[in-house]
Design a protein around this motif. Sequence first.
Motif, PDB file in Angstrom:
ATOM      1  N   ALA A   1       0.849  -1.190   0.000  1.00  0.00           N
ATOM      2  CA  ALA A   1       0.000   0.000   0.000  1.00  0.00           C
ATOM      3  C   ALA A   1       0.883   1.238   0.000  1.00  0.00           C
ATOM      4  O   ALA A   1       1.732   1.406   0.880  1.00  0.00           O
ATOM      5  N   GLU A   2       0.687   2.107  -0.997  1.00  0.00           N
ATOM      6  CA  GLU A   2       1.419   3.368  -1.085  1.00  0.00           C
ATOM      7  C   GLU A   2       0.762   4.358  -0.127  1.00  0.00           C
ATOM      8  O   GLU A   2      -0.437   4.642  -0.237  1.00  0.00           O
ATOM      9  N   VAL A   3       1.533   4.877   0.832  1.00  0.00           N
ATOM     10  CA  VAL A   3       0.952   5.772   1.838  1.00  0.00           C
ATOM     11  C   VAL A   3       1.440   7.210   1.686  1.00  0.00           C
ATOM     12  O   VAL A   3       0.914   8.120   2.341  1.00  0.00           O
ATOM     13  N   ALA A   4       2.440   7.420   0.847  1.00  0.00           N
ATOM     14  CA  ALA A   4       2.950   8.751   0.513  1.00  0.00           C
ATOM     15  C   ALA A   4       3.790   8.571  -0.743  1.00  0.00           C
ATOM     16  O   ALA A   4       4.201   7.447  -1.058  1.00  0.00           O
ATOM     17  N   PRO A   5       4.050   9.636  -1.482  1.00  0.00           N
ATOM     18  CA  PRO A   5       4.888   9.475  -2.677  1.00  0.00           C
ATOM     19  C   PRO A   5       6.237   8.834  -2.338  1.00  0.00           C
ATOM     20  O   PRO A   5       6.990   9.347  -1.509  1.00  0.00           O
ATOM     21  N   GLY A   6       6.503   7.680  -2.937  1.00  0.00           N
ATOM     22  CA  GLY A   6       7.760   6.998  -2.690  1.00  0.00           C
ATOM     23  C   GLY A   6       7.814   6.179  -1.429  1.00  0.00           C
ATOM     24  O   GLY A   6       8.877   5.650  -1.084  1.00  0.00           O
ATOM     25  N   VAL A   7       6.681   6.033  -0.729  1.00  0.00           N
ATOM     26  CA  VAL A   7       6.648   5.275   0.538  1.00  0.00           C
ATOM     27  C   VAL A   7       5.566   4.207   0.438  1.00  0.00           C
ATOM     28  O   VAL A   7       4.383   4.523   0.315  1.00  0.00           O
ATOM     29  N   ARG A   8       5.976   2.964   0.505  1.00  0.00           N
ATOM     30  CA  ARG A   8       5.052   1.846   0.322  1.00  0.00           C
ATOM     31  C   ARG A   8       5.195   0.860   1.480  1.00  0.00           C
ATOM     32  O   ARG A   8       6.306   0.505   1.865  1.00  0.00           O
ATOM     33  N   LEU A   9       4.075   0.438   2.051  1.00  0.00           N
ATOM     34  CA  LEU A   9       4.075  -0.569   3.106  1.00  0.00           C
ATOM     35  C   LEU A   9       3.891  -1.946   2.483  1.00  0.00           C
ATOM     36  O   LEU A   9       3.012  -2.141   1.637  1.00  0.00           O
ATOM     37  N   LEU A  10       4.726  -2.900   2.900  1.00  0.00           N
ATOM     38  CA  LEU A  10       4.659  -4.269   2.405  1.00  0.00           C
ATOM     39  C   LEU A  10       4.388  -5.209   3.575  1.00  0.00           C
ATOM     40  O   LEU A  10       5.036  -5.102   4.615  1.00  0.00           O
ATOM     41  N   PRO A  11       3.444  -6.134   3.430  1.00  0.00           N
ATOM     42  CA  PRO A  11       3.135  -7.033   4.546  1.00  0.00           C
ATOM     43  C   PRO A  11       4.291  -7.999   4.818  1.00  0.00           C
ATOM     44  O   PRO A  11       4.819  -8.618   3.897  1.00  0.00           O
ATOM     45  N   THR A  12       4.686  -8.108   6.088  1.00  0.00           N
ATOM     46  CA  THR A  12       5.759  -9.031   6.496  1.00  0.00           C
ATOM     47  C   THR A  12       5.333  -9.741   7.777  1.00  0.00           C
ATOM     48  O   THR A  12       5.945  -9.563   8.833  1.00  0.00           O
ATOM     49  N   PRO A  13       4.286 -10.545   7.730  1.00  0.00           N
ATOM     50  CA  PRO A  13       3.754 -11.163   8.954  1.00  0.00           C
ATOM     51  C   PRO A  13       4.678 -12.239   9.513  1.00  0.00           C
ATOM     52  O   PRO A  13       5.523 -12.789   8.812  1.00  0.00           O
ATOM     53  N   GLY A  14       4.478 -12.508  10.783  1.00  0.00           N
ATOM     54  CA  GLY A  14       5.225 -13.563  11.469  1.00  0.00           C
ATOM     55  C   GLY A  14       5.702 -13.084  12.818  1.00  0.00           C
ATOM     56  O   GLY A  14       5.343 -13.625  13.859  1.00  0.00           O
ATOM     57  N   HIS A  15       6.520 -12.033  12.808  1.00  0.00           N
ATOM     58  CA  HIS A  15       6.946 -11.436  14.082  1.00  0.00           C
ATOM     59  C   HIS A  15       5.715 -10.966  14.833  1.00  0.00           C
ATOM     60  O   HIS A  15       5.540 -11.238  16.023  1.00  0.00           O
ATOM     61  N   THR A  16       4.865 -10.229  14.142  1.00  0.00           N
ATOM     62  CA  THR A  16       3.487  -9.959  14.565  1.00  0.00           C
ATOM     63  C   THR A  16       2.609 -10.151  13.334  1.00  0.00           C
ATOM     64  O   THR A  16       3.095 -10.101  12.204  1.00  0.00           O
ATOM     65  N   PRO A  17       1.303 -10.350  13.524  1.00  0.00           N
ATOM     66  CA  PRO A  17       0.450 -10.621  12.360  1.00  0.00           C
ATOM     67  C   PRO A  17       0.367  -9.478  11.362  1.00  0.00           C
ATOM     68  O   PRO A  17       0.205  -9.711  10.163  1.00  0.00           O
ATOM     69  N   GLY A  18       0.462  -8.230  11.838  1.00  0.00           N
ATOM     70  CA  GLY A  18       0.268  -7.102  10.940  1.00  0.00           C
ATOM     71  C   GLY A  18       1.523  -6.298  10.660  1.00  0.00           C
ATOM     72  O   GLY A  18       1.435  -5.177  10.144  1.00  0.00           O
ATOM     73  N   GLN A  19       2.681  -6.837  11.002  1.00  0.00           N
ATOM     74  CA  GLN A  19       3.920  -6.101  10.774  1.00  0.00           C
ATOM     75  C   GLN A  19       4.095  -5.781   9.286  1.00  0.00           C
ATOM     76  O   GLN A  19       3.705  -6.565   8.420  1.00  0.00           O
ATOM     77  N   VAL A  20       4.700  -4.624   9.017  1.00  0.00           N
ATOM     78  CA  VAL A  20       5.022  -4.232   7.647  1.00  0.00           C
ATOM     79  C   VAL A  20       6.495  -3.860   7.557  1.00  0.00           C
ATOM     80  O   VAL A  20       7.115  -3.434   8.528  1.00  0.00           O
ATOM     81  N   ALA A  21       7.065  -4.047   6.373  1.00  0.00           N
ATOM     82  CA  ALA A  21       8.326  -3.423   6.000  1.00  0.00           C
ATOM     83  C   ALA A  21       7.980  -2.169   5.209  1.00  0.00           C
ATOM     84  O   ALA A  21       6.865  -2.013   4.698  1.00  0.00           O
ATOM     85  N   VAL A  22       8.933  -1.252   5.118  1.00  0.00           N
ATOM     86  CA  VAL A  22       8.685   0.025   4.446  1.00  0.00           C
ATOM     87  C   VAL A  22       9.615   0.143   3.250  1.00  0.00           C
ATOM     88  O   VAL A  22      10.842   0.185   3.408  1.00  0.00           O
ATOM     89  N   GLU A  23       9.021   0.191   2.063  1.00  0.00           N
ATOM     90  CA  GLU A  23       9.791   0.390   0.835  1.00  0.00           C
ATOM     91  C   GLU A  23       9.824   1.874   0.501  1.00  0.00           C
ATOM     92  O   GLU A  23       8.791   2.546   0.507  1.00  0.00           O
ATOM     93  N   LEU A  24      11.035   2.371   0.220  1.00  0.00           N
ATOM     94  CA  LEU A  24      11.220   3.743  -0.232  1.00  0.00           C
ATOM     95  C   LEU A  24      11.749   3.690  -1.655  1.00  0.00           C
ATOM     96  O   LEU A  24      12.710   2.960  -1.924  1.00  0.00           O
ATOM     97  N   HIS A  25      11.144   4.431  -2.577  1.00  0.00           N
ATOM     98  CA  HIS A  25      11.576   4.332  -3.963  1.00  0.00           C
ATOM     99  C   HIS A  25      11.557   5.690  -4.636  1.00  0.00           C
ATOM    100  O   HIS A  25      10.710   6.551  -4.347  1.00  0.00           O
ATOM    101  N   SER A  26      12.530   5.878  -5.546  1.00  0.00           N
ATOM    102  CA  SER A  26      12.663   7.133  -6.277  1.00  0.00           C
ATOM    103  C   SER A  26      13.541   6.910  -7.494  1.00  0.00           C
ATOM    104  O   SER A  26      14.610   6.306  -7.409  1.00  0.00           O
ATOM    105  N   ARG A  27      13.076   7.361  -8.646  1.00  0.00           N
ATOM    106  CA  ARG A  27      13.838   7.309  -9.903  1.00  0.00           C
ATOM    107  C   ARG A  27      14.421   5.923 -10.175  1.00  0.00           C
ATOM    108  O   ARG A  27      15.560   5.775 -10.568  1.00  0.00           O
ATOM    109  N   GLY A  28      13.614   4.905  -9.936  1.00  0.00           N
ATOM    110  CA  GLY A  28      14.016   3.541 -10.243  1.00  0.00           C
ATOM    111  C   GLY A  28      14.891   2.892  -9.193  1.00  0.00           C
ATOM    112  O   GLY A  28      15.267   1.724  -9.342  1.00  0.00           O
ATOM    113  N   GLU A  29      15.238   3.605  -8.135  1.00  0.00           N
ATOM    114  CA  GLU A  29      16.029   3.026  -7.051  1.00  0.00           C
ATOM    115  C   GLU A  29      15.126   2.736  -5.863  1.00  0.00           C
ATOM    116  O   GLU A  29      14.051   3.326  -5.714  1.00  0.00           O
ATOM    117  N   ARG A  30      15.594   1.808  -5.003  1.00  0.00           N
ATOM    118  CA  ARG A  30      14.704   1.304  -3.963  1.00  0.00           C
ATOM    119  C   ARG A  30      15.498   0.981  -2.705  1.00  0.00           C
ATOM    120  O   ARG A  30      16.652   0.544  -2.758  1.00  0.00           O
TER     121      ARG A  30
END
Length: 312
Positions: free
Chosen positions: A204-233
């Motif tokens: 889910a994109e929550v701001a320009p260049g900021v995307r939440l990715l589901p990473t469950p296990g540690h907790t059920p709703g934990q997310v990792a945060v992807e930052l992206h700009s000009r093809g880099e990540r």
Amino acid sequence: MTTPPGLPGTGPAAGPTGIPAWTVGDLTISRVDEIPLPARTGPWLLPGATPAVVDQVPWLRPDFADEQSVLRLASHSFAVETAGLRVLVDTGIGNGKTRANPAWHDLDSDFPQRLTRAGFAPEAVDLVVLTHLHTDHVGWNTVQEEGRWVPAFPNARYLTSRTERDFWAGTDMDEARHQMFRDSVHPVEEAGLLDLVDVPDEGAEVAPGVRLLPTPGHTPGQVAVELHSRGERALITGDCIHHPVQLAHPDLSSCVDIDPEGAARTRRRILSSLSGTRTLLLGSHFAPPTAGHVVARGDAHQLVPCAPVDRA
């Protein structure tokens, strides 16, 4: 708590602000330090990472393990400005809070001053992303004013996944966790500043260049945060990866993983997706140098550290 002595040439080079940072496209990602975690943290958090196991991973030394094969860990946040928004990812342990863990109890760190030096004075922060609702990721959500805990970032929206908040709302928590919610989560909710985000498998994109990715296990709703700009990540781990030893041994789970098998599946998926790419991995508890690229090493992976830029 005192800071352990550094190792020459192994930590990140800090710029004039004293804040290490990395560039991803047009974004500058700053690491805002809270405290290094004490040596006893590793054996407690990752009991399977015994000295014999750490000895099998020589690339961990000297940055991520010491000569006695004790894991190095840290507490910090990441800050980035994107499209004019100042975004903070996780808020650490916090000062002056009653905590069951002695290393976290009644801290008195200079985190707000570091944050301000990085250009993210608390009143200037627009968005706070909480990867999950554990004590060492939400502590600076609030500060004490006249005996009350109030939001530390009064002009920001705070985000976490709906699955995460719903899980804890339905969980019979012990007193220590109740205390954390009372001083670090409920005041934000009561101020109307907490937004719950539905995070589908594709993220889910929550701001320009900021995307939440589901990473469950540690907790059920934990997310990792992807930052992206000009093809880099870049990808901020949250606690789906606590320490680089888990790149070599992805089945090593934390003592506080709610679903250890699910956490291991998530870790393997994330590492496979990053392996051999130019995506920068930023560990939420990785000791300096904190960031690197994931490369294959036999049937596992290795983190190749990436030095930060010198901020002017």
